[in-house]
Design an enzyme around this catalytic site. Structure first.
Site, PDB file in Angstrom:
ATOM      1  N   SER A 181       5.323  -6.147   3.225  1.00 26.09           N
ATOM      2  CA  SER A 181       3.972  -6.910   2.748  1.00 26.09           C
ATOM      3  C   SER A 181       4.127  -8.513   2.748  1.00 26.09           C
ATOM      4  CB  SER A 181       3.555  -6.446   1.486  1.00 26.09           C
ATOM      5  OG  SER A 181       2.492  -7.472   0.940  1.00 26.09           O
ATOM      6  N   ASP A 218      -3.030   3.215   2.558  1.00 31.61           N
ATOM      7  CA  ASP A 218      -2.259   1.848   1.676  1.00 31.61           C
ATOM      8  C   ASP A 218      -4.198   0.686   1.331  1.00 31.61           C
ATOM      9  OD1 ASP A 218      -1.663  -0.787   1.467  1.00 31.61           O
ATOM     10  OD2 ASP A 218      -0.186  -1.046   3.303  1.00 31.61           O
ATOM     11  N   HIS A 227       1.294   1.366  -0.728  1.00 30.57           N
ATOM     12  CA  HIS A 227       1.554  -0.268  -0.052  1.00 30.57           C
ATOM     13  C   HIS A 227       3.136   0.461  -0.559  1.00 30.57           C
ATOM     14  CE1 HIS A 227       1.310  -3.642   1.480  1.00 30.57           C
ATOM     15  NE2 HIS A 227       1.953  -4.667  -0.173  1.00 30.57           N
TER      16      HIS A 227
END
Length: 279
Positions: free
Chosen positions: A109, A230, A259
């Site tokens: 991320s 996600d 995610h």
């Protein structure tokens, strides 16, 4: 001992007392160490983010996993400027402190954006990059990410945030909620968190985005792994763009996965990552 089973120590990194897991063989032959950069969820630490990955990778590779600037044991609560430049500088300073010249980087991320930023800032320091649910490209603020960055301490709020990360609802245990909630209550962590992503939050997405020219100049091989489901950083707005902009990129999308690719689909994640890093 950390959740990953490896001892975490402290290092002075450019004047910041930094918690770092440093495990595995000290000399990895022809392959460099692997640097793991966690994401920006509330209460996150390197140990929590990478708990299933560190044991798997450290059998034959040196693995370095810091709590990034402002997170976990590295949080100070002091007034400081966060953002891509600060996190990138801290990661590069960590390599200098450890005397490590080159690494493979796995970034989750926000950590993915920092991995790309490291390669753009100091190309010789990065050999290969793995991105997971990565930021790092211009996009509108996803609703899920806005909710994550808007977290304020509370068990119900933490349950809501963790629910956005995981597609597999069995992973959202009371124990996990309690662990992340308690971690977010530390005054140093809480104060650092409040300073990171105040509204309006689109500006922090913009801050973490590399320009088209920066991305086009990253010549190292990049593997992207993204959960199809996600909700925090949807693959269509991030990895699909990065695939088009990076010179040497490949994308692996996993169905039934949110995610937390490395936690929800650990075996699938390692099955594509290990061969990629071995060459």
């Amino acid at each position: 001992m950390t959740a990953a089973g490896a001892a975490a120590g402290r290092l002075d990194v450019a004047g910041v007392s930094t918690v770092v897991i440093d495990t595995g063989p000290s000399a990895g032959g022809s392959t460099p160490p692997v640097l793991l950069l966690h994401g920006s969820g509330p209460g996150v630490t390197a140990a929590a983010n990478w708990r299933p990955v560190i044991p798997a990778l450290s059998g034959d590779r040196r693995v370095i996993a810091p709590d990034q600037l402002g997170f976990g044991g590295t949080a100070t609560g002091e007034q400081r400027t966060y953002g891509r430049a600060g996190w990138t500088g801290h990661a590069l300073a960590l390599l200098d402190t450890l005397g490590v010249r080159t690494v493979d980087v796995i970034g989750n991320s926000m950590g993915g954006a920092i991995a790309l930023s490291m390669a753009a800032a100091r190309p010789a320091s990065v050999r290969r990059i793995v991105l997971m649910g990565s930021m790092g490209v211009a996009m509108a603020l996803p609703q899920g990410l806005d909710a994550v960055w808007g977290y304020t301490p509370g068990k119900a709020r933490m349950r809501e945030v963790i629910g956005l990360f995981a597609h597999d609802r069995s992973l959202i245990t009371d124990e996990l909620i309690e662990m992340r909630y308690e971690a977010s209550l530390s005054p140093r962590v809480r104060d650092s968190w409040q300073a990171m992503f105040p509204a309006p939050r689109q500006r922090w997405v913009d801050n973490l985005a590399l320009s088209g020219a920066e991305l086009a100049a990253i010549g190292v091989p990049v593997l992207m792994v993204h959960g199809r489901d996600d909700q925090v950083v949807p693959w269509q707005v991030s990895s699909a763009q990065l695939l088009a902009l990076l010179p040497d990129a490949r994308l692996h999308v996993l169905s039934g996965c949110g995610h937390w690719t490395m936690i929800e689909k650990t075996d699938d994640f390692l099955a594509v990552v290990r061969p990629f890093l071995a060459t």
